[in-house]
Design a protein around this motif. Structure first.
Motif, short mmCIF file in Angstrom:
data_model
loop_
_atom_site.label_atom_id
_atom_site.label_comp_id
_atom_site.label_asym_id
_atom_site.label_seq_id
_atom_site.Cartn_x
_atom_site.Cartn_y
_atom_site.Cartn_z
N ALA A 75 0.86 -1.06 -0.02
CA ALA A 75 -0.02 -0.13 0.02
C ALA A 75 0.83 1.43 0.01
CB ALA A 75 -0.96 0.04 1.20
N GLY A 76 2.20 1.33 0.10
CA GLY A 76 3.01 2.33 0.25
C GLY A 76 3.41 2.62 1.42
N ILE A 77 3.12 2.00 2.46
CA ILE A 77 3.31 2.59 3.74
C ILE A 77 4.97 2.11 4.03
CG2 ILE A 77 3.41 2.00 6.23
CD1 ILE A 77 0.29 1.52 5.89
N THR A 78 5.84 3.16 4.25
CA THR A 78 7.16 3.13 4.55
C THR A 78 7.49 3.05 6.07
OG1 THR A 78 7.40 5.56 4.07
CG2 THR A 78 7.68 4.23 2.21
N SER A 79 6.73 3.69 6.78
CA SER A 79 7.15 4.07 8.19
C SER A 79 6.41 2.69 9.04
CB SER A 79 6.71 5.28 8.68
OG SER A 79 7.08 6.18 7.81
N TYR A 80 7.37 2.18 10.03
CA TYR A 80 6.87 1.17 11.00
C TYR A 80 7.42 1.63 12.29
CZ TYR A 80 5.91 -0.80 6.48
OH TYR A 80 5.44 -1.22 5.41
N ASP A 81 6.24 1.36 13.13
CA ASP A 81 6.43 1.78 14.79
C ASP A 81 6.32 0.42 15.47
OD1 ASP A 81 6.59 4.04 16.69
OD2 ASP A 81 5.02 2.79 17.35
N THR A 82 7.28 0.30 16.30
CA THR A 82 6.98 -0.76 17.51
C THR A 82 7.59 -0.28 18.68
OG1 THR A 82 7.85 -2.91 17.83
CG2 THR A 82 9.12 -1.89 16.75
N GLU A 142 11.55 3.68 7.14
CA GLU A 142 11.73 4.47 8.41
C GLU A 142 11.09 3.46 9.49
OE1 GLU A 142 10.95 6.54 4.72
OE2 GLU A 142 9.03 6.01 6.08
N ILE A 143 12.11 3.36 10.45
CA ILE A 143 11.65 2.18 11.51
C ILE A 143 11.86 3.10 12.89
CG2 ILE A 143 12.35 -0.08 12.94
CD1 ILE A 143 13.36 -1.04 9.95
N PHE A 144 10.88 2.74 13.54
CA PHE A 144 10.62 3.58 14.80
C PHE A 144 10.56 2.49 15.85
CE2 PHE A 144 7.48 6.50 12.31
CZ PHE A 144 8.52 6.84 11.77
N TYR A 153 14.12 6.88 17.74
CA TYR A 153 14.18 6.32 18.91
C TYR A 153 13.42 7.08 20.10
CZ TYR A 153 16.20 2.93 22.37
OH TYR A 153 16.46 1.86 23.40
N GLN A 154 12.46 6.39 20.40
CA GLN A 154 11.55 7.33 21.29
C GLN A 154 11.43 6.96 22.85
OE1 GLN A 154 7.74 7.71 18.43
NE2 GLN A 154 9.02 5.44 18.24
N ALA A 155 11.42 7.84 23.65
CA ALA A 155 11.25 7.98 24.97
C ALA A 155 9.67 7.19 25.08
CB ALA A 155 11.74 8.84 25.90
N ALA A 192 26.47 7.53 17.99
CA ALA A 192 27.07 6.24 17.53
C ALA A 192 26.40 5.74 16.34
CB ALA A 192 26.93 5.10 18.64
N GLY A 193 25.53 6.47 15.73
CA GLY A 193 24.58 5.87 14.49
C GLY A 193 24.03 4.97 14.82
N LYS A 194 23.23 4.76 16.05
CA LYS A 194 22.33 3.83 16.26
C LYS A 194 20.67 4.31 16.00
CE LYS A 194 25.35 1.22 19.37
NZ LYS A 194 25.62 0.80 20.60
N ALA A 195 20.70 5.45 15.96
CA ALA A 195 19.46 6.22 15.64
C ALA A 195 19.68 7.59 14.94
CB ALA A 195 18.73 6.49 17.19
N LEU A 196 18.83 7.77 14.10
CA LEU A 196 19.18 9.07 13.45
C LEU A 196 18.50 10.10 14.12
CD1 LEU A 196 18.39 7.72 9.66
CD2 LEU A 196 20.54 7.76 11.09
N TYR A 197 17.05 10.24 14.70
CA TYR A 197 16.42 11.03 15.38
C TYR A 197 16.06 10.67 16.66
CZ TYR A 197 16.38 12.93 10.64
OH TYR A 197 16.92 13.44 9.31
N ILE A 198 15.32 11.58 17.51
CA ILE A 198 15.08 11.30 18.81
C ILE A 198 13.55 11.74 18.85
CG2 ILE A 198 15.26 11.72 21.33
CD1 ILE A 198 17.30 9.89 20.12
#
Length: 337
Positions: free
Chosen positions: A43-50, A76-78, A119-121, A143-149
């Motif tokens: 369906a064109g969804i590129t973003s995945y949240d877990t 985009e993986i969250f 990466y989310q609190a 460290a390159g493990k997350a791009l944004y917070i």
């Protein structure tokens, strides 16, 4: 599928984001979960949240397996950190430097990726100094493990404090993940105005109010068999407060003619409604069947006229939750173990 910028950043995410909170690793089997992810991709969804806490880490594992053969740069993986995981020892929860550092490594392994885009609190940690948390997040980024917070269910004041520290540390705090729907509008009074000033977008969860806004729950009737309200693994607990209010359920039924007029299903109307808020970058949808994904994505790109939005407000009236204090209540005041 439409895409929107996330906060004051150059990152674009799909305005319908796939989330696997109450499904992967608990409600549905891995093969069905994978089929739902395939439907999202188609369906064109590129973003995945877990999140690491979903199904006590199993949800991340299922999502990682489902996405492992996809081009990583096209996704985009969250994921999130805060709630208890593993054996739930004294340091298996919260936003301490120890827990953040160990959790990101474990999440990346389960997700089968070298980095997450966001990466989310998962909640605010009242027992850890905010400075410690933000420095730990900055180190994860460097460290390159997350791009944004990002964060989830933080108050306006908490967002302001965190944004100031992020600016000092030269990292990008670009999102908040709150509950938001036609019925739950607690963020509109304080969180959204503060976020607009800070360059933070909302990635909202439960846009269909745990399924209540689909109209399938009728006042005075038993929930349909197989629905979330009958799920003993957590779904029924989350929806219970809405189902106890027959007046709310009755008013939701009055939305059906509005959905019909707009040429939308009830679920599509609910998802399209949250996307009318310009501070919302994405609505998170989950699924226990692939066809649910196919149906929900039809809300992308829909513009609802002002007259229709006014009618929705008139129908729901005082059934809407608007108290900004509800956001404060979302974060435990002591760590859960």
């Amino acid at each position: 599928m439409e895409h929107r910028y996330l906060g004051n950043s150059g990152l674009k995410i799909s305005e319908i984001t796939y989330g696997n909170w109450l499904t992967h690793g608990s409600q549905v089997e891995a093969d069905v979960a994978t089929a739902c992810v395939r439907a999202a991709l188609d369906a064109g969804i590129t973003s995945y949240d877990t999140a690491d806490t979903y199904a006590n880490t199993a949800a991340e594992t299922v999502l990682g397996e489902a996405l492992k053969n996809e081009r990583r740069e096209s996704l985009e993986i969250f994921t999130k950190v805060y709630f208890p995981t593993g054996p739930k020892g004294p340091n298996d929860t919260g936003l301490s430097r120890k827990h953040i550092s160990e959790s990101i490594n474990a999440s990346l392994k389960r997700l089968q990726t070298d980095y997450v885009d966001l990466y989310q609190a998962h909640r605010f940690d009242y027992e850890t100094p905010l400075e410690e948390t933000m420095v730990a997040f900055a180190d994860v980024v460097r460290a390159g493990k997350a791009l944004y917070i990002g964060v989830s269910e933080w108050t306006a004041d908490q967002l302001k404090q965190a944004a100031a520290l992020a600016k000092e540390l030269k990292i990008q705090l670009i999102s908040n993940q709150p509950e938001y729907s036609m019925l739950q509008r607690a963020i509109e009074g304080e969180v959204v105005p503060a976020s607009e000033q800070l360059g933070i977008s909302q990635i909202v969860w439960s846009p269909v109010a745990q399924g209540v806004l689909t109209g399938k729950y009728k006042p005075g009737e038993q929930p349909p068999a197989g629905s979330r309200a009958t799920d003993s693994k957590g779904g029924s607990d989350m929806i219970a407060s809405w189902l106890s209010k027959d007046e709310v359920l009755a008013r939701v039924q009055e939305l059906r003619p509005i959905a019909d007029e707009a040429g939308l299903t009830m679920a599509q109307l609910a998802i399209a409604w949250v996307l009318q808020n310009k501070n919302v970058a994405a609505a998170i949808v989950g699924a226990s069947r692939p066809e649910q994904v196919t149906d929900n994505v039809q809300a992308s790109g829909v513009e609802l006229p002002a007259t229709l939005l006014a009618r929705i407000d008139e129908v729901l009236g005082d059934a809407v939750e608007r108290d900004p204090g509800r956001t404060y209540e979302k974060s435990p005041k002591t760590r859960l173990t």
